[in-house]
Structures are given as structure tokens and as C-alpha cells.
Design a protein around this motif. Structure first.
Motif, PDB file in Angstrom:
ATOM      1  N   ILE A   9       1.398  -1.084  -0.288  1.00 19.59           N
ATOM      2  CA  ILE A   9       0.071   0.237  -0.423  1.00 19.59           C
ATOM      3  C   ILE A   9       1.091   1.415   0.243  1.00 19.59           C
ATOM      4  O   ILE A   9       2.147   1.359   0.799  1.00 19.59           O
ATOM      5  N   VAL A  10       0.710   1.592  -0.918  1.00 18.96           N
ATOM      6  CA  VAL A  10       1.683   3.188  -1.444  1.00 18.96           C
ATOM      7  C   VAL A  10       1.023   4.921  -0.870  1.00 18.96           C
ATOM      8  O   VAL A  10      -0.087   4.790  -1.197  1.00 18.96           O
ATOM      9  N   ASN A  11       1.350   4.893   0.451  1.00 19.23           N
ATOM     10  CA  ASN A  11       0.554   5.918   0.254  1.00 19.23           C
ATOM     11  C   ASN A  11       0.641   7.492  -0.499  1.00 19.23           C
ATOM     12  O   ASN A  11       2.079   7.362  -0.353  1.00 19.23           O
ATOM     13  N   GLN A  12       0.109   8.423  -0.740  1.00 17.58           N
ATOM     14  CA  GLN A  12       0.726   9.364  -1.311  1.00 17.58           C
ATOM     15  C   GLN A  12       0.679  10.003  -1.065  1.00 17.58           C
ATOM     16  O   GLN A  12       0.799  10.561   0.660  1.00 17.58           O
ATOM     17  N   ILE A  13       1.717  10.943  -1.076  1.00 12.64           N
ATOM     18  CA  ILE A  13       1.839  12.586  -0.253  1.00 12.64           C
ATOM     19  C   ILE A  13       0.996  13.529  -0.719  1.00 12.64           C
ATOM     20  O   ILE A  13       0.692  14.203  -1.213  1.00 12.64           O
ATOM     21  N   LEU A  34       8.416  10.917   1.350  1.00  5.87           N
ATOM     22  CA  LEU A  34       8.269  10.604   0.028  1.00  5.87           C
ATOM     23  C   LEU A  34       7.173   9.690   0.251  1.00  5.87           C
ATOM     24  O   LEU A  34       6.922   8.903   1.061  1.00  5.87           O
ATOM     25  N   PRO A  35       6.715   9.292  -0.848  1.00  9.68           N
ATOM     26  CA  PRO A  35       5.485   7.613  -0.421  1.00  9.68           C
ATOM     27  C   PRO A  35       6.106   6.286   0.207  1.00  9.68           C
ATOM     28  O   PRO A  35       7.131   6.383  -0.103  1.00  9.68           O
ATOM     29  N   SER A  36       5.253   6.316   0.905  1.00 10.06           N
ATOM     30  CA  SER A  36       5.745   4.768   1.810  1.00 10.06           C
ATOM     31  C   SER A  36       5.289   3.285   1.448  1.00 10.06           C
ATOM     32  O   SER A  36       3.544   4.014   1.022  1.00 10.06           O
ATOM     33  N   VAL A  37       5.343   3.312   1.837  1.00  9.60           N
ATOM     34  CA  VAL A  37       4.617   2.036   1.736  1.00  9.60           C
ATOM     35  C   VAL A  37       4.906   1.250   2.841  1.00  9.60           C
ATOM     36  O   VAL A  37       5.307   0.929   3.751  1.00  9.60           O
ATOM     37  N   GLU A  38       3.421  -0.019   2.388  1.00  8.97           N
ATOM     38  CA  GLU A  38       3.182  -0.740   3.819  1.00  8.97           C
ATOM     39  C   GLU A  38       3.068  -1.982   3.114  1.00  8.97           C
ATOM     40  O   GLU A  38       2.301  -2.610   1.521  1.00  8.97           O
ATOM     41  N   THR A  39       3.277  -3.413   3.302  1.00  8.72           N
ATOM     42  CA  THR A  39       2.910  -4.860   2.953  1.00  8.72           C
ATOM     43  C   THR A  39       1.638  -5.310   3.427  1.00  8.72           C
ATOM     44  O   THR A  39       1.499  -5.131   4.632  1.00  8.72           O
ATOM     45  N   GLY A  40       0.715  -6.012   3.213  1.00  4.38           N
ATOM     46  CA  GLY A  40      -0.272  -6.592   3.231  1.00  4.38           C
ATOM     47  C   GLY A  40      -0.678  -8.236   2.231  1.00  4.38           C
ATOM     48  O   GLY A  40      -0.108  -8.089   1.021  1.00  4.38           O
ATOM     49  N   ILE A  41      -1.984  -8.469   2.549  1.00  2.00           N
ATOM     50  CA  ILE A  41      -2.348  -9.572   1.632  1.00  2.00           C
ATOM     51  C   ILE A  41      -3.677  -9.119   1.313  1.00  2.00           C
ATOM     52  O   ILE A  41      -4.300  -8.701   1.846  1.00  2.00           O
ATOM     53  N   PHE A  42      -3.403  -9.124  -0.175  1.00  2.00           N
ATOM     54  CA  PHE A  42      -5.073  -8.726  -1.404  1.00  2.00           C
ATOM     55  C   PHE A  42      -5.618  -9.648  -1.280  1.00  2.00           C
ATOM     56  O   PHE A  42      -5.611 -10.777  -1.715  1.00  2.00           O
ATOM     57  N   ARG A  43      -7.102  -9.345  -0.996  1.00  4.66           N
ATOM     58  CA  ARG A  43      -8.228 -11.143  -1.063  1.00  4.66           C
ATOM     59  C   ARG A  43      -9.492 -10.792  -1.468  1.00  4.66           C
ATOM     60  O   ARG A  43     -10.213  -9.382  -1.483  1.00  4.66           O
ATOM     61  N   ARG A  52      -4.285   5.739   4.477  1.00  6.34           N
ATOM     62  CA  ARG A  52      -4.770   7.286   3.906  1.00  6.34           C
ATOM     63  C   ARG A  52      -5.764   6.280   2.512  1.00  6.34           C
ATOM     64  O   ARG A  52      -6.006   5.592   1.534  1.00  6.34           O
ATOM     65  N   VAL A  53      -6.931   6.876   2.842  1.00  7.09           N
ATOM     66  CA  VAL A  53      -7.802   6.713   1.598  1.00  7.09           C
ATOM     67  C   VAL A  53      -8.003   7.202   0.224  1.00  7.09           C
ATOM     68  O   VAL A  53      -7.151   8.030   0.453  1.00  7.09           O
ATOM     69  N   GLY A  54      -7.745   6.676  -0.913  1.00  7.26           N
ATOM     70  CA  GLY A  54      -7.052   6.902  -2.051  1.00  7.26           C
ATOM     71  C   GLY A  54      -5.522   6.063  -1.658  1.00  7.26           C
ATOM     72  O   GLY A  54      -4.869   6.520  -3.023  1.00  7.26           O
ATOM     73  N   ALA A  55      -4.846   5.838  -1.233  1.00 10.64           N
ATOM     74  CA  ALA A  55      -3.951   5.394  -1.353  1.00 10.64           C
ATOM     75  C   ALA A  55      -3.783   3.841  -2.359  1.00 10.64           C
ATOM     76  O   ALA A  55      -4.870   3.536  -2.516  1.00 10.64           O
ATOM     77  N   LEU A  56      -2.422   3.940  -3.465  1.00  7.37           N
ATOM     78  CA  LEU A  56      -2.618   3.055  -4.280  1.00  7.37           C
ATOM     79  C   LEU A  56      -1.572   1.379  -4.024  1.00  7.37           C
ATOM     80  O   LEU A  56      -1.373   1.488  -2.476  1.00  7.37           O
ATOM     81  N   VAL A  57      -2.600   0.593  -4.589  1.00  9.96           N
ATOM     82  CA  VAL A  57      -2.246  -0.819  -4.068  1.00  9.96           C
ATOM     83  C   VAL A  57      -1.453  -1.417  -5.212  1.00  9.96           C
ATOM     84  O   VAL A  57      -2.045  -1.005  -5.757  1.00  9.96           O
TER      85      VAL A  57
END
Lengths: 363, 178
Positions: free
Chosen positions: A183-187, A267-276, A299-304
Motif C-alpha cells: 500500500i503506497v500512501n500518497q504525498i 516521499l510515498p511510503s509503503v506497507e505490505t499486506g495480503i490482497f483478497r 489514507r483513503v486513496g492510497a495506491l495498492v
């Protein structure tokens, strides 16, 4: 014959037991089941193709009747969006090229390195429970079970059954579909602060150095890039004890001249998870999100995007969707993110199968 | 050759294969209210209504197995559910003296809705999760309505398929005389 005769019970019991035996064999991954499916597919395929040809006019008529209004309004909407995006696309191309060069320089795989096969969707799922489509390419073109399928918008699914010249693709909305993602949080506001003093002892490059070129830095120092900034020299400061890495761009000769500072915390920071996937009527989710202090709140709108990795079926960086809702859960289970897919799975036509297999499966 | 074609299993395959092709092509695209109509299920129940419990169970098993071969769900799941539905269809038929078409339609509709509920429950038991959702109610209703209507064509077709003779069909079931 009485309703509860012995022979009647035997017949029904035998059929039920045979079904249960088949289910057990299939669940255990018995090769016989796979071969039986392949054999049936070989016999059935010509009949299916002939029926598809014969029934195509009826399908087209049905689509014309049921989707005409929707198609018309969608067409207008897409024309508007096309105009808007034409300019942005040209700008994005340059950035993508820069990003690919940087990935190549750092020896990181990227999507441009992965070969692919274009396929057309020729059939939808005949079941109300499985979310699959059939495509017109198969093992003859190098397709294998597990390969990721994408279209221009993003991730579509993965190949689950392969025949000689067709394959079945499980869509990302299927309840059985799961893949590791980032999940990439947008700036929110990409800040470049301007200060009037610089106190760092720094490696000063030539004033003619273009900041878009890869920056060379001392071992152990953070490597950051500042695309699009081309004034002055580039100074890379040492890491501070609080690990706030700062790239400073300033004329090398003057300590009092204005300095542009980019804080990489922005800068955009990333987080990992499992998409289902969760079926056709529910938005897919990302769960089991790793907690990372730097990442902060999603945040809502973060890129996956797909996270890649040695065991992931999809390479890194395929866009999956955007976060539309964050459902907080108590305890250690963490939040669940509802995702809106970028690819429209209900109107798939052409897709691209990435001929990518993870390292662990012996590429 | 004619003897071969007259065998119920051969006829069942002759009808089942094109029906499966219709299911995977036309019916998977014609989705009223977003729901795929289940022709193979309707044929299984129709076989039971036309030929009684054993015939229905066997036909349902064969048709379900054919459907399983083209699905990604566990092999044997549809065979089990459709076989039981065929048996139940036959059971409902054998207990009634008259066999009006509207009763066939009601039987088809009721059993279709039941099958659409039983299938995800059975799938859940064997570890396939996620099929049970609020959408299931919509699936049950739409499939029941369309299969009820389709029974007017499907039951006579299955009667021919399973070579049920006219006299046999019109005669009351033997258990009536017991």
C-alpha cells in the motif's frame, strides 16, 4: 418399487460416495483429476467453439438490448477522460522511462523486463460462485498455471487452468484469489522547503550537475533522487542521528544562498499486506497489514500495487487499485482496507498474460 | 446404431454436451440481474421428474460431473449436489399421482433454489470459503424462477433423453398399489 427400497438407497449412496471420493482426490491434488479435466476439455472444446459461433448473434443482440444506454453514457464519459489524460500521459511516459532506468541501474526487476502474451477474453464464468474468464491463449504460447494477468488498467487475475490453446483466468474478485501487495500512501503536499542556511559538511558536485541523474553518495548515506530539479549543485548530507535523511540542493559556493530541501519522510511510503477477493458484489480487501512506524496511518486513496518477491506469483509494481475504505479492527488483527480495483472486470476484452514465474518455482 | 442412440446414457451425453456448451457460452453471457442461469441443474431435476429417483440421481450425477470438468471448483461438488437434486426431483414425482406441468415447474423451482443454497454450504464444508453471502438469496430467486420456466421444455427433453416410454409415464407409480 417402494420409495425406500434397498436398491434405491444403494444406487444413491454409491453416487454420493463416488462424488465424495472425487472431491477428496481433487482436494489432494491428484494428477488423475487433472488429466481427466484435460481429456474432457479436449473433447468438449470443439463443441463449445461451435456453440460460441452459433450463439454469438444472440449474445450480441442481448448486449445491445441491455447495455446500449450504459454504453452510450460511458462512451461520452470516456471521451472526456481521454482528453484530460492525453497531456498527463505524455508527462508520465517520461517519468516512467526515468524510473525504469533507475530500476535497471539498481538491478531491480521491473515490469518492462517481463515478456507477455496478449489474449482475448472469449468466455465468462458459467457458475454463480467462481469469478473466472476464459482466454484464447494457452500452453502453446508459454502460459503456465499461476501467471499474472493484467490489462491496461491493472491487475486482472491469475491463470488457473491451462489447455493447449486456451486458459482459465481466476479474477481478482474471486474469493479464492489472494496475493501479497504494497500500500503506497500518497504525498498530500509534496513539500520542498526553502531555507537560507546550510550547516552540513557535504560532498559538492559540479554546479552543472543535473539532479535527474543518479546521485552518487558515500557508503552508508541515504541515496535520494530529486527528479525535475535542475538548478544548482547537488549536496548529499550525512544521516542525522534521528535518521532524517535530507538531500540539499544549493549552489555550492554560497553558504547563505537559498537551499531547497526535500525531506524523504514526505516521499510515498509503503506497507505490505495480503490482497483478497470477496466475490462480485463486495469490494476486495487488503488485510494482515504489517505495522510500520514510518508508514503512519493508511489514507483513503492510497495506491495498492503488487509487492513481488521470490514467492509471489506476480512481479512487483502491478497496480491493483486504490483504498476506498478503512475498517478498523480491535486487537492485533489490524485494519482491513477495502479496495476499488482499477481494472473493470465486468467488461474485459483484451488482457496481457505476464510470462513471469517466481524464483521459487524454478524460472 | 439406432440401438446405441436409444440408450439413455448415450442420449444423455448427446443432449448434455451441447447443453453444457450453451451453459459456458450463451448462458454465461446472458445474465439476468447479474445471475447465471443454471441449465445443467434444471436438466438434472428435470431428469428426476421425468424418470424417477434412480434415473434422476444418475442423470444429475453425470450432468454435474460434466459441469465440474469445466469449472475451477472441486471436482465432484456439482455432481454430488445435482445427483441429490435429481433424486429429490424423482422422489417428488413418484409421490404424486398426477403430473401436471405446473407441478413440474414448482418442483424445478423449489429444488433449484435449494441446490443453490446447498452447493455453497457443501463447498464451505470442504474448505471453499466465501461462497455464502447475501448475494446467495438473489441467486436462489433468479435461478428458481428461470428454471421453473425452463422446466416446460426441459422435462419433455429429459423424458426423451432417458427413454421414458409413454405408457410408463402415464401409469401411476407402482408403490400406489402396494
Amino acid at each position: 418399487m417402494p420409495i425406500y427400497s434397498v436398491s434405491r438407497r444403494r444406487a444413491v449412496s454409491l453416487l454420493a460416495l463416488t462424488s465424495i471420493l472425487l472431491i477428496t482426490l481433487d482436494q489432494q491434488g491428484n494428477g488423475l483429476v487433472g488429466r481427466a479435466r484435460d481429456g474432457f476439455g479436449f473433447v468438449f472444446h470443439p463443441v463449445e467453439e461451435a456453440t460460441r459461433v452459433v450463439t454469438r448473434p444472440i449474445q450480441n443482440a442481448w448486449r445491445g438490448v441491455t447495455n446500449y444506454g450504459e454504453l452510450e453514457s460511458e462512451n461520452e464519459r470516456l471521451r472526456d477522460r481521454l482528453d484530460q489524460q492525453e497531456g498527463a500521459f505524455i508527462a508520465a511516459l517520461a517519468i516512467v522511462r526515468d524510473a525504469q532506468e533507475l530500476l535497471a541501474l539498481n538491478g531491480i526487476d521491473n515490469l518492462a523486463d517481463v515478456s507477455s502474451v496478449t489474449a482475448q477474453v472469449i468466455g465468462a464464468s458459467p457458475s454463480n460462485f467462481s469469478q473466472t474468464v476464459e482466454i484464447n491463449q494457452g500452453s502453446d504460447r508459454g502460459l503456465r498455471v499461476g501467471m499474472a494477468v493484467v490489462n491496461a488498467a491493472g491487475l486482472v487475475g491469475k491463470v488457473t487452468q491451462v489447455f493447449a490453446n486456451r486458459s482459465v483466468v481466476m479474477l481478482t474478485s474471486d474469493v479464492q484469489y489472494a496475493i501479497p501487495v504494497q500500500i503506497v500512501n500518497q504525498i498530500e503536499n509534496p513539500e520542498t522547503t526553502t531555507t537560507s542556511t546550510t550547516t552540513t559538511t557535504s560532498t559538492t558536485l559540479s554546479p552543472t550537475t543535473n539532479a535527474s541523474a543518479p546521485a552518487e553518495s558515500a557508503p552508508g548515506s541515504p541515496s535520494t533522487t530529486t527528479p525535475g530539479v535542475d538548478q544548482g549543485g547537488l549536496e548529499v548530507g550525512p544521516p542525522t542521528p534521528t535518521s532524517v535523511a535530507v538531500s540539499t540542493i544549493a549552489p555550492a559556493t554560497s553558504a547563505e544562498a537559498p537551499t531547497t530541501t526535500i525531506d524523504i519522510n514526505n516521499l510515498p511510503s509503503v506497507e505490505t499486506g495480503i490482497f483478497r477477493g470477496r466475490g462480485p458484489d463486495k469490494a476486495p480487501v487488503v488485510e494482515f497489514i504489517d505495522q510500520n512506524a514510518r508508514f503512519g496511518e493508511v489514507r483513503v486513496g492510497a495506491l495498492v500495487v503488487t509487492s513481488g518477491g521470490s514467492s509471489s506469483l506476480a512481479p512487483r509494481g502491478i497496480v491493483v487499485g486504490r483504498v476506498i475504505k478503512i475498517v478498523e479492527r480491535t486487537g492485533t488483527s489490524g485494519a482491513v482496507l477495502e479496495v476499488r480495483l482499477t481494472a473493470r472486470l465486468s467488461t474485459l476484452n483484451f488482457v496481457r498474460v505476464l510470462l513471469y514465474q517466481p524464483v521459487v518455482s524454478g524460472r | 446404431m439406432i440401438d446405441l442412440v436409444n440408450r439413455p446414457l448415450v442420449r444423455l451425453l448427446m443432449v448434455g454436451l451441447p447443453a453444457l456448451a450453451l451453459q459456458t457460452t450463451l448462458l454465461s453471457e446472458l445474465t439476468p440481474f447479474g445471475i447465471v442461469i443454471q441449465m445443467m441443474l434444471c436438466m438434472s431435476i428435470g431428469a428426476g421428474v421425468a424418470a424417477g429417483p434412480e434415473g434422476g440421481a444418475l442423470a444429475g450425477f453425470v450432468l454435474g460431473l460434466m459441469f465440474d470438468f469445466v469449472l475451477t471448483s472441486p471436482l465432484g461438488l456439482s455432481a454430488l449436489v445435482y445427483g441429490l437434486c435429481g433424486f429429490a426431483g424423482g422422489f417428488a414425482f413418484s409421490t404424486s399421482l398426477a403430473n401436471p406441468r405446473w407441478l413440474n415447474a414448482v418442483t424445478c423451482a423449489g429444488l433449484s433454489a435449494t441446490a443453490m443454497f446447498v452447493q455453497p454450504v457443501a463447498a464451505n464444508w470442504i474448505g471453499v470459503e466465501g461462497w455464502i453471502s447475501a448475494r446467495l438469496v438473489k441467486v436462489m430467486i433468479v435461478v428458481a424462477i428461470f428454471n421453473g420456466i425452463a422446466s416446460y421444455v426441459v422435462v419433455p427433453t429429459m423424458r426423451w433423453c432417458l427413454a421414458v416410454r409413454r405408457l410408463q409415464r402415464l401409469a401411476p407409480p407402482s408403490e400406489v398399489f402396494l
